[in-house]
Design a protein around this motif. Structure first.
Motif, PDB file in Angstrom:
ATOM      1  N   GLU A 101       0.842  -1.213   0.000  1.00 15.19           N
ATOM      2  CA  GLU A 101       0.000   0.000   0.000  1.00 15.19           C
ATOM      3  C   GLU A 101       0.870   1.254   0.000  1.00 15.19           C
ATOM      4  O   GLU A 101       0.531   2.267  -0.613  1.00 15.19           O
ATOM      5  N   TRP A 102       2.023   1.166   0.659  1.00 17.39           N
ATOM      6  CA  TRP A 102       2.976   2.289   0.670  1.00 17.39           C
ATOM      7  C   TRP A 102       3.394   2.618  -0.776  1.00 17.39           C
ATOM      8  O   TRP A 102       3.484   3.771  -1.158  1.00 17.39           O
ATOM      9  N   ARG A 157       1.715   1.667  -3.600  1.00 22.41           N
ATOM     10  CA  ARG A 157       0.562   2.022  -4.436  1.00 22.41           C
ATOM     11  C   ARG A 157       0.152   3.477  -4.246  1.00 22.41           C
ATOM     12  O   ARG A 157      -0.241   4.140  -5.206  1.00 22.41           O
ATOM     13  N   GLU A 158       0.299   3.952  -3.020  1.00 22.98           N
ATOM     14  CA  GLU A 158      -0.031   5.354  -2.747  1.00 22.98           C
ATOM     15  C   GLU A 158       0.826   6.267  -3.638  1.00 22.98           C
ATOM     16  O   GLU A 158       0.337   7.233  -4.208  1.00 22.98           O
TER      17      GLU A 158
END
Ligand code: PLP
Length: 393
Positions: free
Chosen positions: A286-287, A289-290
């Motif tokens: 998620e880090w 993808r952000e």
């Protein structure tokens, strides 16, 4: 004659690295904004950097480690491969980046004189890895000019009719320099053809997290498939040099041969880099993808800036960090256009000819933050417009 005649043909006859040519072009030209090198603008996760900072005086950091990689990193990678990539029958070797992973594989899977397959436009370093290891019978397939997908019908013919049969087929998904994403049924067909012909399929997944517009990355697993991954772009770790190979557990003898190559090139990937990789994995996808979501705007700014090239001239960008743009017919020399853009308009891009795609340019949208991309895009727009005016005139 000097010493040139005494240098190895394997090196002399290998293409010159385009990034080094670009560095030469840009030397002393301080005001050039780069849309050239395949990099991201972010640094590794702060928490991970803070943790490795504390390890500097730890004696094991300065020693050699296991050739295959730190056991705790390999364990974390096996878990990542299982949960994210659905690879359940693969083993892992940690390398000094995906480039070294590829060289390891070429040295392990191919003999000098073997034939191999790539598709244009191809990743220039992989092409060079074949050249410099004596694998000079490189069969280059075309890509569909609209979708930039590999011509699989051609591959089928080559794998069925060529004598000898190519030893290895290489694809990058999503692609460098095209930014195109190969749909799963197509890669499955490529894989089936390779399996039936007894050829290896090496898939470079360096940009696995760089997917846009709802597309989802996937990997395939089989006894003839080897997958390559990289920490470089995903975690902003380009300079730390960490990548890895996921190879089939059941491929007889592959590990023993890979180890010989690994032990003679890096011995092991940088230990501090491997620790940073392990801590970065804790930050998780998620880090990444952000940050990747933020690149969509960059892609839009640059696509728009190149609208003067004509509708449907700008392709790719489905994944990775690249747009692949066709220059008008009047621009026969893509390097000349690159020189013009850098010297007269302060913006650098890569000539397509370096990837077997003359008459195109590769534009990277990962290396600059949005404000800088906006500026670079304006330079690109202006530079292209003036170039075409000037060449038409
Ligand atoms: C397709 C592809 N493979 C490999 C690499 C090299 O990655 P690494 O820094 O992990 O060696 C790159 C870098 O641009 C790339 O685009």
């Amino acid at each position: 004659m000097g010493s040139f005649g005494r240098l190895a043909r394997r090196a002399v006859e290998t293409d010159a690295p385009v990034m080094v040519k670009m560095q030469e072009l840009l030397r002393g030209n301080k005001d050039v904004m780069s849309l050239a090198q395949g990099v991201v603008y972010w640094q590794p996760p702060e928490s991970a950097l803070n943790k490795v900072n504390k390890l500097l005086w730890e004696p094991s950091i300065s020693k050699y480690g296991s050739d295959d990689g730190l056991p705790e990193l390999r364990e974390a990678l096996l878990e990542k491969l299982r949960t994210e990539n659905k690879l359940t029958k693969s083993s892992v070797m940690v390398t000094s980046g995906a480039n070294q992973a590829f060289v390891n594989l070429v040295l392990t899977l191919c003999d000098a004189g073997d034939s191999v397959v790539m598709f244009a436009p191809y990743y220039f370093n992989s092409y060079m890895s074949f050249q410099m290891t004596g694998v000079t019978d490189i069969l280059i397939g075309a890509s569909n000019p609209e979708t930039l997908h590999p011509d699989v019908d051609w591959l089928e013919k080559v794998l069925q009719e060529n004598n000898p049969i190519p030893k290895l087929v290489n694809v990058v998904n999503p692609g460098n320099p095209s930014g195109a994403f190969i749909p799963k049924p197509m890669l499955q067909r490529i894989s089936d053809l390779c399996r039936d012909a007894g050829a290896w399929l090496v898939v470079d997944n360096t940009y696995e997290y760089f997917m846009y517009d709802g597309r989802e990355h996937y990997c395939l697993e089989d006894n003839h498939i080897v997958n390559i991954f990289s920490f470089s772009k995903a975690y902003g770790m380009m300079g730390w040099r960490v990548g890895y190979i996921a190879y089939p557990n059941e491929a007889d003898g592959l590990h023993a041969q890979l180890l010989k190559v690994q032990d003679n090139i890096p011995i092991c990937a940088s230990i501090i880099g491997q620790h940073l990789a392990l801590y970065s994995l804790e930050a998780g996808p998620e880090w990444i993808r952000e940050r990747v979501r933020g690149l969509v705007k960059n892609r839009e700014l640059l696509t728009d800036a190149m609208s003067a090239l004509g509708e449907s001239s700008v392709k790719g960008g489905e994944g990775a960090i690249y747009l692949w743009a066709k220059l008008p017919g009047s621009c026969s020399d893509d390097f000349e256009v690159v020189r013009w853009l850098a010297n007269k308009h302060g913006v650098a891009v890569i000539p397509g000819s370096a990837s077997g795609g003359p008459g195109y340019i590769r534009v990277s949208f990962g290396g600059l933050k949005e404000e800088d991309t906006r500026l670079a895009a304006e330079r690109l727009r202006r530079g292209q417009q003036l170039y075409f005016l000037y060449t038409r005139g």
